[in-house]
Motif scaffolding. Structure first.
Motif, PDB file in Angstrom:
ATOM      1  N   ALA A 137       0.841  -1.198   0.000  1.00 55.20           N
ATOM      2  CA  ALA A 137       0.000   0.000   0.000  1.00 55.20           C
ATOM      3  C   ALA A 137       0.877   1.249   0.000  1.00 55.20           C
ATOM      4  CB  ALA A 137      -0.920   0.011   1.216  1.00 55.20           C
ATOM      5  N   ILE A 138       2.038   1.147   0.637  1.00 52.04           N
ATOM      6  CA  ILE A 138       2.999   2.253   0.701  1.00 52.04           C
ATOM      7  C   ILE A 138       4.390   1.688   0.466  1.00 52.04           C
ATOM      8  CG2 ILE A 138       1.575   3.688   2.226  1.00 52.04           C
ATOM      9  CD1 ILE A 138       3.365   2.785   4.581  1.00 52.04           C
ATOM     10  N   ASN A 139       5.361   2.593   0.303  1.00 53.56           N
ATOM     11  CA  ASN A 139       6.737   2.163   0.066  1.00 53.56           C
ATOM     12  C   ASN A 139       7.687   2.942   0.982  1.00 53.56           C
ATOM     13  OD1 ASN A 139       7.173   4.730  -1.169  1.00 53.56           O
ATOM     14  ND2 ASN A 139       6.435   3.918  -3.125  1.00 53.56           N
ATOM     15  N   ASP A 140       8.979   2.719   0.809  1.00 51.17           N
ATOM     16  CA  ASP A 140       9.976   3.380   1.658  1.00 51.17           C
ATOM     17  C   ASP A 140       9.907   4.905   1.533  1.00 51.17           C
ATOM     18  OD1 ASP A 140      11.085   1.098   2.871  1.00 51.17           O
ATOM     19  OD2 ASP A 140      12.452   0.769   1.182  1.00 51.17           O
ATOM     20  N   HIS A 141       9.680   5.391   0.326  1.00 49.08           N
ATOM     21  CA  HIS A 141       9.555   6.839   0.129  1.00 49.08           C
ATOM     22  C   HIS A 141       8.372   7.384   0.945  1.00 49.08           C
ATOM     23  CE1 HIS A 141       9.673  10.760  -1.753  1.00 49.08           C
ATOM     24  NE2 HIS A 141       8.381  10.630  -2.037  1.00 49.08           N
ATOM     25  N   ASP A 142       7.269   6.652   0.952  1.00 48.20           N
ATOM     26  CA  ASP A 142       6.096   7.066   1.731  1.00 48.20           C
ATOM     27  C   ASP A 142       6.415   7.087   3.225  1.00 48.20           C
ATOM     28  OD1 ASP A 142       4.429   7.277  -0.575  1.00 48.20           O
ATOM     29  OD2 ASP A 142       4.075   5.104  -0.491  1.00 48.20           O
ATOM     30  N   LEU A 143       7.220   6.146   3.686  1.00 48.01           N
ATOM     31  CA  LEU A 143       7.604   6.132   5.100  1.00 48.01           C
ATOM     32  C   LEU A 143       8.445   7.356   5.446  1.00 48.01           C
ATOM     33  CD1 LEU A 143       8.425   2.338   5.571  1.00 48.01           C
ATOM     34  CD2 LEU A 143       6.435   3.589   6.461  1.00 48.01           C
ATOM     35  N   SER A 144       9.344   7.742   4.555  1.00 47.43           N
ATOM     36  CA  SER A 144      10.132   8.966   4.764  1.00 47.43           C
ATOM     37  C   SER A 144       9.229  10.189   4.764  1.00 47.43           C
ATOM     38  CB  SER A 144      11.191   9.112   3.677  1.00 47.43           C
ATOM     39  OG  SER A 144      12.116   8.075   3.756  1.00 47.43           O
ATOM     40  N   THR A 145       8.285  10.193   3.839  1.00 48.59           N
ATOM     41  CA  THR A 145       7.320  11.296   3.780  1.00 48.59           C
ATOM     42  C   THR A 145       6.537  11.372   5.076  1.00 48.59           C
ATOM     43  OG1 THR A 145       7.126  11.154   1.378  1.00 48.59           O
ATOM     44  CG2 THR A 145       5.286  12.171   2.545  1.00 48.59           C
ATOM     45  N   PHE A 146       6.093  10.224   5.569  1.00 49.40           N
ATOM     46  CA  PHE A 146       5.344  10.200   6.823  1.00 49.40           C
ATOM     47  C   PHE A 146       6.166  10.809   7.953  1.00 49.40           C
ATOM     48  CE2 PHE A 146       4.161   8.474  10.891  1.00 49.40           C
ATOM     49  CZ  PHE A 146       2.807   8.739  10.919  1.00 49.40           C
ATOM     50  N   ASP A 147       7.427  10.454   8.036  1.00 41.97           N
ATOM     51  CA  ASP A 147       8.276  10.980   9.108  1.00 41.97           C
ATOM     52  C   ASP A 147       8.402  12.509   9.018  1.00 41.97           C
ATOM     53  OD1 ASP A 147       8.689   8.555  10.405  1.00 41.97           O
ATOM     54  OD2 ASP A 147      10.514   8.106   9.264  1.00 41.97           O
ATOM     55  N   ARG A 148       8.528  13.055   7.798  1.00 43.51           N
ATOM     56  CA  ARG A 148       8.585  14.516   7.635  1.00 43.51           C
ATOM     57  C   ARG A 148       7.264  15.170   8.034  1.00 43.51           C
ATOM     58  NH1 ARG A 148       8.270  16.653   3.343  1.00 43.51           N
ATOM     59  NH2 ARG A 148       8.026  14.971   1.888  1.00 43.51           N
ATOM     60  N   VAL A 149       6.168  14.562   7.610  1.00 43.08           N
ATOM     61  CA  VAL A 149       4.830  15.074   7.932  1.00 43.08           C
ATOM     62  C   VAL A 149       4.612  15.052   9.442  1.00 43.08           C
ATOM     63  CG1 VAL A 149       2.382  14.432   7.732  1.00 43.08           C
ATOM     64  CG2 VAL A 149       3.805  14.548   5.681  1.00 43.08           C
ATOM     65  N   LYS A 150       5.064  13.978  10.079  1.00 39.59           N
ATOM     66  CA  LYS A 150       4.923  13.851  11.527  1.00 39.59           C
ATOM     67  C   LYS A 150       5.789  14.881  12.252  1.00 39.59           C
ATOM     68  CE  LYS A 150       5.548  10.677  15.362  1.00 39.59           C
ATOM     69  NZ  LYS A 150       6.368   9.575  15.827  1.00 39.59           N
ATOM     70  N   ALA A 151       6.990  15.109  11.763  1.00 40.88           N
ATOM     71  CA  ALA A 151       7.876  16.103  12.384  1.00 40.88           C
ATOM     72  C   ALA A 151       7.238  17.491  12.317  1.00 40.88           C
ATOM     73  CB  ALA A 151       9.243  16.103  11.709  1.00 40.88           C
ATOM     74  N   CYS A 152       6.618  17.813  11.207  1.00 35.25           N
ATOM     75  CA  CYS A 152       5.935  19.102  11.072  1.00 35.25           C
ATOM     76  C   CYS A 152       4.758  19.166  12.048  1.00 35.25           C
ATOM     77  CB  CYS A 152       5.461  19.291   9.632  1.00 35.25           C
ATOM     78  SG  CYS A 152       4.706  20.901   9.314  1.00 35.25           S
ATOM     79  N   ARG A 153       4.024  18.089  12.160  1.00 36.84           N
ATOM     80  CA  ARG A 153       2.904  18.036  13.106  1.00 36.84           C
ATOM     81  C   ARG A 153       3.393  18.241  14.524  1.00 36.84           C
ATOM     82  NH1 ARG A 153       1.923  15.672  17.919  1.00 36.84           N
ATOM     83  NH2 ARG A 153      -0.280  15.438  18.295  1.00 36.84           N
TER      84      ARG A 153
END
Length: 186
Positions: free
Chosen positions: A74-90
């Protein structure tokens, strides 16, 4: 302390935090619901495979669920990196809100993180729709589904919040007017 500066920042930060919660719910809640088998007097009954197949992957249910989604393609490694950036901003917004409202302003990558968050939410929700919801609903047997045309509910909710809170006057009143008067009378 200028309301014309602080108000949009506060609304943008609030919408971002709400959006992150929608993303989190999509990641954790959808999987938990997938393993839901009913309820009894003590509450929800979850298939024990949820513990062994999902939660056993990480101490954090969020990261365990992300890992499960990755395994399901459903997701890939790039999506996991994106999630971490999105979470850091949150986290910056949630833990340093007064700084974001004041002199520091919103994080420099706020707009990109917001766009990435909504894209990731859409990707996960579309995966659920096309890989679980549609295949398990006989009403869609033989139907040709245009994934690009799908607008999942949580994504639509984010767009509504954004347009109402941060859109121009016409955008912010559009949905209210549609609700009040019905479609076609806008």
């Amino acid at each position: 302390m200028n309301p014309e500066v602080m108000r949009p920042r506060l609304m943008a930060a609030s919408i971002y935090i709400a959006g992150f919660q929608a993303l989190r719910d999509s990641v954790v809640g959808r999987i938990r619901d997938f393993f839901w088998v009913g309820f009894d007097k003590s509450g929800d009954k979850i298939d024990p495979k949820y513990m062994s197949d999902v939660l056993s992957r990480n101490k954090s249910p969020l990261y365990a669920s992300l890992d499960w989604l990755k395994e399901m393609n459903a997701i890939n490694d790039h999506d996991l990196s994106t999630f971490d950036r999105v979470k850091a901003c949150r986290n910056t917004l949630a833990h340093k809100l007064f700084s974001a409202l004041g002199t520091e302003g919103l994080p420099a990558d706020f707009e990109q993180c917001f766009t990435d968050m909504v894209s990731l939410l859409r990707k996960i929700e579309v995966w659920w729709i096309t890989n679980v919801d549609i295949p398990t609903n006989p009403d869609y047997d033989g139907s040709d589904i245009d994934e690009d045309g799908l607008i999942p509910g949580p994504v639509m909710g984010m767009q509504l919040l954004f347009d109402i809170a941060l859109g121009d006057d016409k955008q912010s009143k559009f949905y209210y007017n549609q609700f009040r008067t019905g479609p076609g009378s806008g």
